[in-house]
Design an enzyme around this catalytic site. Structure first.
Site, PDB file in Angstrom:
ATOM      1  N   ASP A   1      15.366  22.696   6.877  1.00 16.63           N
ATOM      2  CA  ASP A   1      14.727  23.157   5.653  1.00 16.63           C
ATOM      3  C   ASP A   1      13.764  22.133   5.050  1.00 16.63           C
ATOM      4  O   ASP A   1      13.345  22.272   3.917  1.00 16.63           O
ATOM      5  CB  ASP A   1      15.793  23.533   4.616  1.00 16.63           C
ATOM      6  CG  ASP A   1      16.740  22.378   4.352  1.00 16.63           C
ATOM      7  OD1 ASP A   1      16.541  21.283   4.940  1.00 16.63           O
ATOM      8  OD2 ASP A   1      17.671  22.558   3.559  1.00 16.63           O
TER       9      ASP A   1
ATOM     10  N   GLU B   1     -19.212   4.184   8.985  1.00 17.67           N
ATOM     11  CA  GLU B   1     -19.327   5.646   8.925  1.00 17.67           C
ATOM     12  C   GLU B   1     -19.662   6.120   7.521  1.00 17.67           C
ATOM     13  O   GLU B   1     -19.015   5.725   6.555  1.00 17.67           O
ATOM     14  CB  GLU B   1     -17.984   6.281   9.347  1.00 17.67           C
ATOM     15  CG  GLU B   1     -17.941   7.789   9.173  1.00 17.67           C
ATOM     16  CD  GLU B   1     -16.633   8.395   9.679  1.00 17.67           C
ATOM     17  OE1 GLU B   1     -15.583   7.729   9.557  1.00 17.67           O
ATOM     18  OE2 GLU B   1     -16.675   9.531  10.195  1.00 17.67           O
TER      19      GLU B   1
ATOM     20  N   HIS C   1     -12.957  17.292  11.044  1.00 15.62           N
ATOM     21  CA  HIS C   1     -13.842  17.609  12.169  1.00 15.62           C
ATOM     22  C   HIS C   1     -14.146  19.091  11.994  1.00 15.62           C
ATOM     23  O   HIS C   1     -13.405  19.943  12.460  1.00 15.62           O
ATOM     24  CB  HIS C   1     -13.171  17.316  13.514  1.00 15.62           C
ATOM     25  CG  HIS C   1     -12.923  15.844  13.708  1.00 15.62           C
ATOM     26  ND1 HIS C   1     -12.086  15.343  14.676  1.00 15.62           N
ATOM     27  CD2 HIS C   1     -13.410  14.766  13.051  1.00 15.62           C
ATOM     28  CE1 HIS C   1     -12.066  14.016  14.595  1.00 15.62           C
ATOM     29  NE2 HIS C   1     -12.857  13.642  13.615  1.00 15.62           N
TER      30      HIS C   1
ATOM     31  N   GLU D   1     -21.477   7.682  12.523  1.00 19.35           N
ATOM     32  CA  GLU D   1     -20.460   6.638  12.654  1.00 19.35           C
ATOM     33  C   GLU D   1     -20.486   5.897  13.982  1.00 19.35           C
ATOM     34  O   GLU D   1     -19.556   5.994  14.783  1.00 19.35           O
ATOM     35  CB  GLU D   1     -19.066   7.232  12.435  1.00 19.35           C
ATOM     36  CG  GLU D   1     -18.765   8.514  13.210  1.00 19.35           C
ATOM     37  CD  GLU D   1     -17.311   8.955  13.049  1.00 19.35           C
ATOM     38  OE1 GLU D   1     -16.418   8.101  13.120  1.00 19.35           O
ATOM     39  OE2 GLU D   1     -17.088  10.164  12.837  1.00 19.35           O
TER      40      GLU D   1
ATOM     41  N   HIS E   1     -17.228   6.903  21.687  1.00 18.10           N
ATOM     42  CA  HIS E   1     -17.161   8.197  20.976  1.00 18.10           C
ATOM     43  C   HIS E   1     -18.563   8.650  20.604  1.00 18.10           C
ATOM     44  O   HIS E   1     -19.531   7.899  20.718  1.00 18.10           O
ATOM     45  CB  HIS E   1     -16.268   8.108  19.738  1.00 18.10           C
ATOM     46  CG  HIS E   1     -16.621   7.008  18.777  1.00 18.10           C
ATOM     47  ND1 HIS E   1     -17.631   7.127  17.853  1.00 18.10           N
ATOM     48  CD2 HIS E   1     -16.103   5.763  18.604  1.00 18.10           C
ATOM     49  CE1 HIS E   1     -17.709   6.007  17.143  1.00 18.10           C
ATOM     50  NE2 HIS E   1     -16.803   5.160  17.583  1.00 18.10           N
TER      51      HIS E   1
ATOM     52  N   ARG F   1     -16.787  -0.373  13.207  1.00 22.48           N
ATOM     53  CA  ARG F   1     -17.332   0.983  13.047  1.00 22.48           C
ATOM     54  C   ARG F   1     -17.812   1.100  11.601  1.00 22.48           C
ATOM     55  O   ARG F   1     -17.178   0.538  10.694  1.00 22.48           O
ATOM     56  CB  ARG F   1     -16.249   2.036  13.345  1.00 22.48           C
ATOM     57  CG  ARG F   1     -16.706   3.468  13.135  1.00 22.48           C
ATOM     58  CD  ARG F   1     -15.805   4.512  13.828  1.00 22.48           C
ATOM     59  NE  ARG F   1     -14.459   4.621  13.293  1.00 22.48           N
ATOM     60  CZ  ARG F   1     -13.361   4.200  13.898  1.00 22.48           C
ATOM     61  NH1 ARG F   1     -13.436   3.603  15.069  1.00 22.48           N
ATOM     62  NH2 ARG F   1     -12.177   4.358  13.332  1.00 22.48           N
TER      63      ARG F   1
ATOM     64  N   TYR G   1     -16.771  -1.693  20.277  1.00 22.48           N
ATOM     65  CA  TYR G   1     -15.385  -2.107  20.493  1.00 22.48           C
ATOM     66  C   TYR G   1     -15.387  -3.017  21.711  1.00 22.48           C
ATOM     67  O   TYR G   1     -15.518  -2.549  22.839  1.00 22.48           O
ATOM     68  CB  TYR G   1     -14.507  -0.861  20.696  1.00 22.48           C
ATOM     69  CG  TYR G   1     -14.767   0.182  19.622  1.00 22.48           C
ATOM     70  CD1 TYR G   1     -14.079   0.147  18.408  1.00 22.48           C
ATOM     71  CD2 TYR G   1     -15.760   1.155  19.798  1.00 22.48           C
ATOM     72  CE1 TYR G   1     -14.361   1.075  17.411  1.00 22.48           C
ATOM     73  CE2 TYR G   1     -16.041   2.079  18.800  1.00 22.48           C
ATOM     74  CZ  TYR G   1     -15.339   2.038  17.605  1.00 22.48           C
ATOM     75  OH  TYR G   1     -15.624   2.952  16.617  1.00 22.48           O
TER      76      TYR G   1
ATOM     77  N   ASP H   1     -10.753   3.288   8.221  1.00 26.35           N
ATOM     78  CA  ASP H   1     -11.356   4.619   8.377  1.00 26.35           C
ATOM     79  C   ASP H   1     -10.450   5.540   7.562  1.00 26.35           C
ATOM     80  O   ASP H   1      -9.321   5.831   7.962  1.00 26.35           O
ATOM     81  CB  ASP H   1     -11.366   4.984   9.866  1.00 26.35           C
ATOM     82  CG  ASP H   1     -12.054   6.322  10.161  1.00 26.35           C
ATOM     83  OD1 ASP H   1     -12.207   7.139   9.232  1.00 26.35           O
ATOM     84  OD2 ASP H   1     -12.403   6.544  11.335  1.00 26.35           O
TER      85      ASP H   1
ATOM     86  N   ASP I   1     -14.862  11.234   4.791  1.00 28.63           N
ATOM     87  CA  ASP I   1     -14.517  10.501   6.021  1.00 28.63           C
ATOM     88  C   ASP I   1     -15.417   9.270   6.086  1.00 28.63           C
ATOM     89  O   ASP I   1     -16.574   9.372   6.471  1.00 28.63           O
ATOM     90  CB  ASP I   1     -14.752  11.437   7.225  1.00 28.63           C
ATOM     91  CG  ASP I   1     -14.377  10.795   8.558  1.00 28.63           C
ATOM     92  OD1 ASP I   1     -13.864   9.661   8.553  1.00 28.63           O
ATOM     93  OD2 ASP I   1     -14.613  11.435   9.591  1.00 28.63           O
TER      94      ASP I   1
ATOM     95  N   HIS J   1      -8.097   5.143  16.706  1.00 27.97           N
ATOM     96  CA  HIS J   1      -7.343   5.778  15.627  1.00 27.97           C
ATOM     97  C   HIS J   1      -6.053   5.014  15.309  1.00 27.97           C
ATOM     98  O   HIS J   1      -5.011   5.608  15.089  1.00 27.97           O
ATOM     99  CB  HIS J   1      -7.034   7.241  15.978  1.00 27.97           C
ATOM    100  CG  HIS J   1      -8.235   8.129  15.876  1.00 27.97           C
ATOM    101  ND1 HIS J   1      -8.252   9.416  16.318  1.00 27.97           N
ATOM    102  CD2 HIS J   1      -9.471   7.889  15.358  1.00 27.97           C
ATOM    103  CE1 HIS J   1      -9.465   9.937  16.095  1.00 27.97           C
ATOM    104  NE2 HIS J   1     -10.207   9.033  15.518  1.00 27.97           N
TER     105      HIS J   1
ATOM    106  N   HIS K   1     -19.764  14.024  13.581  1.00 28.18           N
ATOM    107  CA  HIS K   1     -19.234  15.388  13.661  1.00 28.18           C
ATOM    108  C   HIS K   1     -19.533  16.086  12.343  1.00 28.18           C
ATOM    109  O   HIS K   1     -19.845  15.438  11.344  1.00 28.18           O
ATOM    110  CB  HIS K   1     -17.726  15.348  13.931  1.00 28.18           C
ATOM    111  CG  HIS K   1     -16.967  14.412  13.026  1.00 28.18           C
ATOM    112  ND1 HIS K   1     -16.567  14.758  11.765  1.00 28.18           N
ATOM    113  CD2 HIS K   1     -16.577  13.115  13.188  1.00 28.18           C
ATOM    114  CE1 HIS K   1     -15.944  13.730  11.196  1.00 28.18           C
ATOM    115  NE2 HIS K   1     -15.946  12.710  12.035  1.00 28.18           N
TER     116      HIS K   1
HETATM  117 MN    MN Z   1     -15.290  10.605  11.343  1.00 30.57          MN
END
Ligand code: MN
Length: 455
Positions: free
Chosen positions: A53, A423, A371, A399, A360, A421, A403, A269, A280, A252, A364
């Site tokens: 539950d 973005e 996304h 973005e 990447h 990164r 790396y 991020d 984002d 991620h 997006h």
């Molecule tokens: Mn993004």
């Protein structure tokens, strides 16, 4: 008197789509439907987290949220268009004293009509019989023919049984129809997304101002999510990423217990979800407030590539073109730093392919989903898939990242282990573009100046 035409209703300082805005969205969808057709959309399932539950926080199916704002599970929307007559029907849970003791007030049938604008509301327990009646005379049903993770499986089988009984096929998926509409944001949506990005930008600024060597990734996550909650009870629109140093090599990396050390970069991020709309943003900054020479050099390459791609955002440009502009800028910058890249000149084959350090895409779509829906490529007049030209109202992220593996010997040694990164959230306008997330600094000088002022 509430303004019936205003597309935004303010709830305790937070912008939300008004009933007029939801009605406009449904009218737009109706106008794209052929005659003798129906749209059927289902709520997201309630998912058990553990035990029998204890559920995950409920998040509505984005298409249903887009067309109605209806917040509850166990809901179905039916829109019919017959001989030009348009009907919007909601199936919802009845108000129920026992359940409400535990889970709070339900909207109920009356409010589904008076607050959510339905022409009729029925109890969800009558879905089978009433849907059969509503679909009489209908020839085209827009419904996800196959179950999706975002629609309740029990309701899904009920609708499928009705369609089978009526020998109706889900001829076209409603997803593509609503996706196309969702891809181009209305002025009200852009206004809400501007607020969502402003809250996320404030969270990133707070993280820069709070960061000190010796903290853990999770401490910065707490700062970020405190700002989200304190500015309108909004949670993250995806799991907050805080990565100390080389942890950022995993794209991620969820915030964990790693320590943020003197001399490291930290990559954050993180975005929030304001009345359903995601932001984002990614920023990468030095834990101690000062970039090292090597960190600064790589950072400037990523920033120049990001700024070049953002500058090219305008109606008519394509994601593919932005990607090329960004990749060209990355390659140019890296070559100046002594990287031997694959693809050109002597030793072309042995060189480092850009795709290995920028694995990447450039970005997006952004909207109700982080996304967001909508195709990047569309069929041309001749039927061949081509890159989709941007039009005003689309919102996308830009973005780029680099790396640099700790162990790859093709990377100059002093750059290994650096992960960066950057973005931003960008809306396409008639004139070109507008950066929704511009409130958080990103130049080396601005970051160092801001962080020099930490208490
Ligand atoms: Mn993004």
């Amino acid at each position: 008197m509430p303004d019936k035409k205003n597309p935004i209703a303010w709830v305790n300082g937070i912008p939300t789509p008004s009933p007029a805005e939801f009605e406009r969205r449904r009218e737009q969808l109706f106008s794209t439907l052929p005659d003798k057709s129906a749209v059927v959309l289902l709520a997201a399932p309630e998912l058990l987290r553990n035990g029998y539950d204890n559920t995950f926080a409920f998040r509505q199916n984005s298409d249903l949220l887009y067309l109605t704002g209806f917040p509850e599970p166990n809901t179905a929307l039916v829109m019919t268009k017959k001989k030009g007559k348009r009907k919007f029907v909601l199936f919802v849970s009845r108000q129920d004293r026992h359940s409400e003791i535990w889970h709070g007030k339900r909207v109920g049938l009356e409010n589904a009509v008076s607050v959510y604008g339905a022409d009729r509301a029925f109890s969800i327990t009558t879905l089978g019989g009433n849907l059969r009646r509503l679909l009489a005379g209908v020839e085209h049903v827009y419904f996800s023919g196959s179950p999706t993770p975002m629609s309740d499986p029990a309701l899904q089988s009920k609708v499928e049984a009705v369609l089978k009984g009526l020998k109706l096929e889900a001829r076209a998926s409603v997803d593509s129809l609503v996706s196309e509409q969702r891809l181009v944001k209305s002025p009200a949506e852009i206004e809400i997304m501007r607020h969502s990005a402003a809250i996320a930008a404030a969270a990133h600024t707070s993280a820069m101002l709070s960061c000190k060597p010796g903290m853990r990734e999770s401490d910065l996550k707490a700062v970020i999510e405190f700002v989200f909650t304190a500015n309108g009870n909004t949670g993250p629109s995806y799991d907050t990423i805080v990565a100390a140093g080389a942890n950022g090599l995993s794209l991620h990396h969820p915030a964990g217990l790693s320590t943020l050390d003197e001399g490291q970069l930290v990559l954050i991020d993180a975005g929030c979800e304001l009345t359903g709309y995601a932001s984002d943003i990614t920023r990468t900054f030095p834990v101690n407030g000062r970039f090292s020479q090597a960190q600064r050099e790589i950072y400037e390459v990523v920033l120049a590539a990001q700024e070049a791609a953002i500058a090219a955002v305008k109606p008519g440009a394509t994601m593919g073109q932005l990607d090329e502009i960004c990749s060209a800028a990355l390659k140019d910058g890296l070559r100046k730093l002594g990287f031997k890249l694959a693809g050109e000149g002597k030793g072309a084959k042995r060189g480092l392919p850009l795709g290995e350090i920028f694995p990447h895409g450039l970005g997006h779509w952004l909207g109700l989903d982080v996304h967001d829906v909508g195709r990047d490529r569309i069929p041309s007049a001749r039927g061949k898939a081509v890159d989709r030209p941007l039009i005003p109202g689309m919102v996308l992220t830009v973005e780029p990242g680099l790396y640099l593996s700790l162990t790859d010997e093709r990377i100059p040694a002093h750059y290994r282990g650096i992960a960066i990164r950057i973005e931003d959230d960008v809306v396409v306008t008639d004139e070109g573009h507008f950066v929704l997330s511009a409130d958080v600094v990103k130049s080396v000088e601005a970051i160092e100046t801001l962080m020099a002022g930490r208490s």
